[in-house]
Design an enzyme around this catalytic site. Structure first.
Site, mmCIF file in Angstrom:
data_model
loop_
_atom_site.group_PDB
_atom_site.id
_atom_site.type_symbol
_atom_site.label_atom_id
_atom_site.label_comp_id
_atom_site.label_asym_id
_atom_site.label_seq_id
_atom_site.Cartn_x
_atom_site.Cartn_y
_atom_site.Cartn_z
ATOM 1 N N ILE A 230 13.007 11.848 1.044
ATOM 2 C CA ILE A 230 11.642 11.421 0.765
ATOM 3 C C ILE A 230 11.519 11.273 -0.753
ATOM 4 O O ILE A 230 11.629 12.248 -1.492
ATOM 5 C CB ILE A 230 10.623 12.459 1.299
ATOM 6 C CG1 ILE A 230 10.838 12.683 2.807
ATOM 7 C CG2 ILE A 230 9.191 12.015 0.998
ATOM 8 C CD1 ILE A 230 10.721 11.443 3.669
ATOM 9 N N GLY B 129 0.781 -1.232 0.000
ATOM 10 C CA GLY B 129 0.000 0.000 0.000
ATOM 11 C C GLY B 129 0.812 1.281 0.000
ATOM 12 O O GLY B 129 0.328 2.324 -0.436
ATOM 13 N N PRO C 27 6.848 12.715 -1.922
ATOM 14 C CA PRO C 27 6.165 13.352 -0.788
ATOM 15 C C PRO C 27 4.678 13.019 -0.710
ATOM 16 O O PRO C 27 4.140 12.855 0.382
ATOM 17 C CB PRO C 27 6.376 14.847 -1.046
ATOM 18 C CG PRO C 27 7.604 14.922 -1.897
ATOM 19 C CD PRO C 27 7.592 13.681 -2.751
ATOM 20 N N GLU D 207 7.071 2.526 9.591
ATOM 21 C CA GLU D 207 6.963 2.191 11.018
ATOM 22 C C GLU D 207 6.927 3.442 11.893
ATOM 23 O O GLU D 207 6.090 3.585 12.780
ATOM 24 C CB GLU D 207 8.130 1.304 11.457
ATOM 25 C CG GLU D 207 8.553 0.237 10.468
ATOM 26 C CD GLU D 207 7.553 -0.875 10.270
ATOM 27 O OE1 GLU D 207 6.700 -1.079 11.143
ATOM 28 O OE2 GLU D 207 7.630 -1.534 9.213
HETATM 29 MO MO1 MOS Z 1 5.959 -3.818 9.041
HETATM 30 S S1 MOS Z 1 5.452 -4.414 10.966
HETATM 31 O O1 MOS Z 1 7.631 -4.113 9.224
HETATM 32 O O2 MOS Z 1 5.215 -4.901 8.018
#
Ligand code: MOS
Length: 738
Positions: A626, A464, A629, A702
């Site tokens: 990045i 995604g 963006p 993350e």
């Molecule tokens: Mo993410 S928890 O490293 O898919």
């Protein structure tokens, strides 16, 4: 000069997705395919004593009822990828009647239609010798252990932790976070098809090359005979990193029936066997001088794991480098209980650990009468005091400043419960976030067709964030061609291998691999240009040649050799193909590499009934370069909403009698919806980091979740004067807590 890197290119797969032509695992069909529905254990521990298959086998459309009674004995050869727990052994499918947790697959009913298979699965009568599982971490009979694979890493200290407490301001509190499940929109699905000894799987996977290797080990076949396809993923967040039992079940069912079999997990079943964020219990002790210099930090964390595997994550690790403090210790423990094995869920480890540390820092700030940002700035380290290494870059202070400015932090009144909007109590809170920069070598293949088009392939996934697009940007940039001249394909195990699509390492790792593959392709073309006698640049010295948008040029000459002309120099009709692997130098052992962020939150709370609204969030991130963006912002908005779910809603509740997740459905497992979300602003610092990797990318997925939950908890305290030290924070907690 960057043509595409750093630009907000639109998703190259956007049209496929909005027109429904993007095919997800469950969308694949094969002629004559059957449907398998897994029957999940209703015992939380114990043994299957009988399965009444005969009654179901006579029902309409039923082809097979498969369980440990009739399933083939499988090899289950040793196999561990680094995403698998290093201690313990995966669940084996249908090899014995033992039940380790509620919801464990005990049988699969295979039928001609999904409806028939579901009816059969519902009707299947199974008897159990039931034992009472232990699923409550507070159960005094459960014992904690030091995760074996971590050894001494599980407990780290510096300075003198015992003596440093006296004579200063301290906080000492405990923090609890509920178990969470990923519950992406797309549930897990696998279509398995055998052709002799060859197995093809269409499945939902963040790590197709590992799924290939693992299934090959389970069935003891040559990995070259296993093909795994996962072109599109409808959200995963970690739940598709490992190869879960349903994949094996689909392959067993296809083998036994001799037909392709599709197994789709129900929403409920995704709460059973596809991982979850482990429930955690933490204790944080902080001491500081009256001026706010930390003198002592102690952080202990315990997380649940299953009885059969030790899933370990970085719960307390960030505490080592987050702030400057001479006396510091961190301890990490696991508590095995009768559940399925937890797994990575966005921001795994850090998201939970930072909740405790950043809540404690907020508590300390109030005790000291300091602004929460000022307290953090007073403890900004110059090096990573855990490892002693310099940071490759660290923009946390800049994140505070950029975030505070956009949020309007200077208008905050410091007293709790002092800000109002009409009758509503308003609270402003903030917290820091961090996540390591991961990198692993990834391979990629680049080719130019005779027509001069580029095809790039890597086994990677795109759950995604926009990997299809951002990697196309890197390829187009490297080659100096328009975006639409490059087709990037991913999600196939026969493409060059890549690391897991997790740990926020895809852009850095796969991007680096694609870059060197494209550069390698250019080198091949350059060789052709100088050696092929029909080339205008034949015999030209290499140092006179250079790449420019669209092709090769020779210094001092007007003529450009375009890619199509270069491709035409190829004496054979095969496309020119180069496979290469990205790497990085010794930098990782010389620098401490982390992304940093700061999250600011405004909540509004009804003083009578304590309904909470997160009105706005601002996230400021120092995450290196990045690439796109627009996509990065979208990624962070998603992560921040995930953090909001963690703070206020998400909690998988187990029935203590049998370990059943009682809210294993979207009506009772709450996640934020549009009405909950409020305004979200994302800001990226212009951070250049030449050490992390050749692209300067730190990763974003993350860290965007890390720090959100404590910022919300801190805002709630600021609004109400009530400190809630467990997640999720619910209305009843504010009603009851002092
Ligand atoms: Mo993410 S928890 O490293 O898919």
């Amino acid at each position: 000069m960057n043509a595409f890197i750093g630009k907000s290119e639109k998703r190259v797969d956007g049209r496929l997705k909005v027109t429904g032509r993007a095919q997800y695992a469950g969308d694949f069909h094969l002629p004559g395919q059957l449907y398998g529905v897994i029957v999940s254990s209703t015992a939380g521990l114990g043994e299957v004593t009988s399965i009444d298959s005969a009654a179901v086998e006579s029902m309409p459309g039923i082809v097979a009822v498969i369980s440990h009674v009739n399933a083939p004995k499988l090899a289950y050869k040793p196999h561990k990828a680094f995403i698998d727990p290093q201690v313990g052994e995966r669940l084996h499918m249908f090899q014995d009647g033992g039940i380790r947790f509620y919801g464990q697959p005990v049988a699969v009913v295979v039928a001609d239609t999904l409806d028939h298979a579901e009816r059969g699965a519902q009707a299947l009568s199974i008897r159990y010798d039931r034992k009472r599982p232990k699923v409550d971490l507070r159960d005094p009979s459960l014992v904690t252990l030091v995760p074996e694979a971590m050894g001494e890493e599980a407990s780290k200290s510096r300075g003198d932790v015992r003596q440093a407490i006296a004579g200063v301001v301290t906080v000492d509190n405990e923090y609890d976070i509920a178990r969470e499940n990923h519950t992406p929109i797309e549930t897990h699905a696998t279509l398995a098809s055998w052709s002799g000894d060859k197995l093809t799987l269409w499945t939902k996977s963040q790590f197709v090359v590992n799924e290939q290797a693992e299934i090959a080990a389970i069935f003891d076949i040559d990995p070259a005979n296993v093909q795994v396809n996962s072109p599109f993923i409808g959200g995963a967040f970690g739940t598709s990193l490992r190869t879960w039992p349903h994949v094996t079940v689909a392959a067993i069912a296809a083998k036994m029936t001799g037909k392709p079999v599709k197994v789709t997990l129900s929403r409920k079943q995704t709460f059973y066997t596809t991982g979850h964020r482990p429930l955690t219990h933490q204790r944080v002790r902080l001491s500081a001088t009256p001026e706010g210099r930390l003198t002592h930090v102690e952080h202990e964390g315990t997380a649940e794991t299953s009885r059969y595997e030790q899933y370990a994550e970085a719960l307390v690790s960030a505490t080592q480098y987050m702030y400057s403090c001479p006396n510091l210790s961190t301890h990490y423990h696991l508590q095995p209980c009768d559940t399925s094995t937890p797994t990575y869920m966005r921001g795994p480890g850090e998201a939970s650990g930072i909740f405790a540390i950043e809540s404690a820092m907020d508590e300390l700030a109030y005790k000291l009468g300091m602004d929460p940002i000022a307290l953090r700035k007073a403890n900004e380290p110059t090096v990573d005091e855990g490892s002693g290494l310099p940071f490759s870059s660290r923009s946390l202070v800049q994140c505070y400043e950029a975030g505070a400015k956009r949020f309007g932090w200077e208008k905050r009144s410091s007293e709790p419960a002092s800000m109002k909007d009409g009758r509503l109590m308003v609270g402003w809170g903030m917290a820091s976030g961090t996540y390591p920069v991961w990198f692993a070598p990834a391979s990629a293949r680049a080719r130019i067709t005779p027509a001069g088009a580029f095809e790039v392939e890597a086994a990677a996934s795109d759950m995604g964030p926009g990997t299809y697009t951002s990697i196309t940007q890197v390829a187009a940039e490297t080659l100096g061609v328009p975006m639409n001249a490059v087709t990037f394909r991913l999600g196939q195990s026969d493409f060059p291998p890549t690391p897991p699509h997790g740990g926020s390492m895809t852009m850095a790792s796969v991007g680096s691999g694609v870059r060197v593959a494209c550069q390698g392709l250019q080198a091949e073309l350059l060789k052709l240009a100088t050696t092929n006698m029909s080339s205008p640049f034949a015999g030209a010295p290499v140092e006179e040649l250079y790449w420019e948008t669209g092709g090769l040029r020779r210094r001092g000459k007007r003529q450009q050799l375009g890619y199509r002309q270069l491709a035409a120099l190829n004496p054979t009709s095969d496309p020119i193909t180069v496979t290469a692997t990205g790497s990085r130098g010794e930098e990782a052992s010389k620098y401490s590499m982390h992304a940093f962020g700061a999250v600011f939150v405004e909540v509004a709370i009804d003083p009578d009934v304590y309904t909470m609204q997160v009105r706005r969030m601002v996230g400021a991130y120092g995450a290196g370069r990045i690439i796109n963006p627009r996509l990065a912002t979208s990624q962070c908005v998603g992560g921040m909403i995930g953090g909001m779910g963690m703070a206020l809603m998400e909690s998988t509740v187990l029935d203590r009698r049998d370990g059943r997740p009682i809210n294993a459905h979207m009506a009772d497992y709450l996640v934020p919806v549009n009405l909950d979300i409020g305004n979200i602003q994302v800001h990226f610092l212009d951070e250049e980091d030449v050490h992390v990797n050749s692209l300067g990318v730190k990763g974003l997925g993350e860290i965007s979740l890390v720090g959100v939950a404590p910022a919300i908890a801190n805002a709630i305290y600021h609004a109400t004067g009530k400190r809630v030290r467990h997640l999720p924070i619910r209305i009843e907690n504010l009603l009851h807590e002092a």
